[in-house]
Design a protein around this motif. Structure first.
Motif, PDB file in Angstrom:
ATOM      1  N   ARG A  38       0.853  -1.190   0.000  1.00 15.07           N
ATOM      2  CA  ARG A  38       0.000   0.000   0.000  1.00 15.07           C
ATOM      3  C   ARG A  38       0.888   1.238   0.000  1.00 15.07           C
ATOM      4  O   ARG A  38       1.894   1.304   0.712  1.00 15.07           O
ATOM      5  CB  ARG A  38      -0.898   0.006   1.238  1.00 15.07           C
ATOM      6  CG  ARG A  38      -1.719   1.264   1.424  1.00 15.07           C
ATOM      7  CD  ARG A  38      -2.674   1.102   2.582  1.00 15.07           C
ATOM      8  NE  ARG A  38      -1.994   0.978   3.857  1.00 15.07           N
ATOM      9  CZ  ARG A  38      -2.549   0.425   4.945  1.00 15.07           C
ATOM     10  NH1 ARG A  38      -3.763  -0.075   4.890  1.00 15.07           N
ATOM     11  NH2 ARG A  38      -1.885   0.380   6.089  1.00 15.07           N
ATOM     12  N   GLN A  39       0.487   2.217  -0.790  1.00 12.47           N
ATOM     13  CA  GLN A  39       1.179   3.508  -0.769  1.00 12.47           C
ATOM     14  C   GLN A  39       0.157   4.591  -0.507  1.00 12.47           C
ATOM     15  O   GLN A  39      -0.670   4.895  -1.380  1.00 12.47           O
ATOM     16  CB  GLN A  39       1.930   3.765  -2.070  1.00 12.47           C
ATOM     17  CG  GLN A  39       2.825   4.998  -1.995  1.00 12.47           C
ATOM     18  CD  GLN A  39       3.888   4.999  -3.066  1.00 12.47           C
ATOM     19  OE1 GLN A  39       3.810   4.293  -4.065  1.00 12.47           O
ATOM     20  NE2 GLN A  39       4.925   5.804  -2.859  1.00 12.47           N
ATOM     21  N   ALA A  40       0.220   5.148   0.689  1.00 11.39           N
ATOM     22  CA  ALA A  40      -0.679   6.243   1.057  1.00 11.39           C
ATOM     23  C   ALA A  40      -0.113   7.558   0.512  1.00 11.39           C
ATOM     24  O   ALA A  40       1.090   7.660   0.253  1.00 11.39           O
ATOM     25  CB  ALA A  40      -0.827   6.309   2.564  1.00 11.39           C
ATOM     26  N   PRO A  41      -0.949   8.560   0.344  1.00  8.76           N
ATOM     27  CA  PRO A  41      -0.479   9.845  -0.172  1.00  8.76           C
ATOM     28  C   PRO A  41       0.664  10.400   0.663  1.00  8.76           C
ATOM     29  O   PRO A  41       0.556  10.496   1.892  1.00  8.76           O
ATOM     30  CB  PRO A  41      -1.724  10.729  -0.079  1.00  8.76           C
ATOM     31  CG  PRO A  41      -2.869   9.788  -0.150  1.00  8.76           C
ATOM     32  CD  PRO A  41      -2.414   8.548   0.554  1.00  8.76           C
ATOM     33  N   ARG A  45       5.866   3.266  -0.035  1.00  5.92           N
ATOM     34  CA  ARG A  45       5.145   2.016  -0.205  1.00  5.92           C
ATOM     35  C   ARG A  45       5.498   1.072   0.946  1.00  5.92           C
ATOM     36  O   ARG A  45       6.668   0.911   1.284  1.00  5.92           O
ATOM     37  CB  ARG A  45       5.511   1.396  -1.553  1.00  5.92           C
ATOM     38  CG  ARG A  45       4.615   0.289  -2.008  1.00  5.92           C
ATOM     39  CD  ARG A  45       4.934  -0.099  -3.439  1.00  5.92           C
ATOM     40  NE  ARG A  45       4.778   1.023  -4.360  1.00  5.92           N
ATOM     41  CZ  ARG A  45       4.913   0.901  -5.674  1.00  5.92           C
ATOM     42  NH1 ARG A  45       5.203  -0.282  -6.211  1.00  5.92           N
ATOM     43  NH2 ARG A  45       4.776   1.956  -6.453  1.00  5.92           N
ATOM     44  N   THR A  91      -6.602   4.148   3.252  1.00  7.48           N
ATOM     45  CA  THR A  91      -6.624   4.783   1.931  1.00  7.48           C
ATOM     46  C   THR A  91      -5.241   4.781   1.295  1.00  7.48           C
ATOM     47  O   THR A  91      -4.237   5.057   1.955  1.00  7.48           O
ATOM     48  CB  THR A  91      -7.135   6.235   2.063  1.00  7.48           C
ATOM     49  OG1 THR A  91      -8.505   6.211   2.470  1.00  7.48           O
ATOM     50  CG2 THR A  91      -7.016   6.990   0.746  1.00  7.48           C
ATOM     51  N   GLY A  92      -5.219   4.466   0.010  1.00  6.23           N
ATOM     52  CA  GLY A  92      -3.965   4.471  -0.724  1.00  6.23           C
ATOM     53  C   GLY A  92      -4.089   3.687  -2.009  1.00  6.23           C
ATOM     54  O   GLY A  92      -5.162   3.173  -2.333  1.00  6.23           O
ATOM     55  N   GLN A 117      -6.676   2.012  -6.741  1.00  7.21           N
ATOM     56  CA  GLN A 117      -6.916   3.000  -5.696  1.00  7.21           C
ATOM     57  C   GLN A 117      -8.010   2.515  -4.748  1.00  7.21           C
ATOM     58  O   GLN A 117      -9.081   2.085  -5.189  1.00  7.21           O
ATOM     59  CB  GLN A 117      -7.344   4.334  -6.320  1.00  7.21           C
ATOM     60  CG  GLN A 117      -7.714   5.419  -5.312  1.00  7.21           C
ATOM     61  CD  GLN A 117      -6.510   5.931  -4.551  1.00  7.21           C
ATOM     62  OE1 GLN A 117      -5.460   6.203  -5.108  1.00  7.21           O
ATOM     63  NE2 GLN A 117      -6.680   6.079  -3.231  1.00  7.21           N
TER      64      GLN A 117
END
Length: 122
Positions: A38-41, A45, A91-92, A117
């Motif tokens: 997962r990469q959140a804003p 990652r 989220t991400g 997303q």
């Protein structure tokens, strides 16, 4: 040609569920370990979950334990990430990847999808 394609992302309210899929082509999924990341804003990652191709052992990052479940169907060459009780911090962009070492470190995975997303918001 090796290809991984994620699907199943979207917008969900807190407490909701999503199931992500990772369809692979060009190789047999059971030949590699699979991981979800997962990469959140604004963040790096991070590894969320992974599964060994040898014995099916699964691993989870602490924040998703008890809420997320990794699985795969070798006959369909598809991996899955079932996500329950989603929270805004989930989220991400979610990526699947495969590699020869089962680990949470994304640098150890050789092949990647483009991501899907996931947005958790009311």
């Amino acid at each position: 040609q090796v290809q991984l394609v994620e699907s199943g992302g979207g917008l969900v309210q807190p407490g909701g569920s999503l199931r992500l899929s990772c369809t692979v082509s060009g190789f047999a999924l059971n030949a590699f370990h699979i991981g979800w990341f997962r990469q959140a804003p604004g963040k790096e990652r991070e590894g969320i979950s992974c599964m060994s191709s040898v014995d099916g052992t699964t691993y989870y990052e602490d924040s998703v334990k008890g809420r997320f479940t990794i699985s795969k169907n070798n006959a369909k060459n598809t991996g899955y990430l079932q996500m329950n009780n989603l929270q805004p911090e989930d989220t991400g962009v979610y990526y699947c990847a495969v590699g020869s070492i089962v680990a949470g470190d994304p640098t150890l995975y050789q092949f990647w999808g483009r991501g899907t997303q996931v947005t958790v918001s009311s």
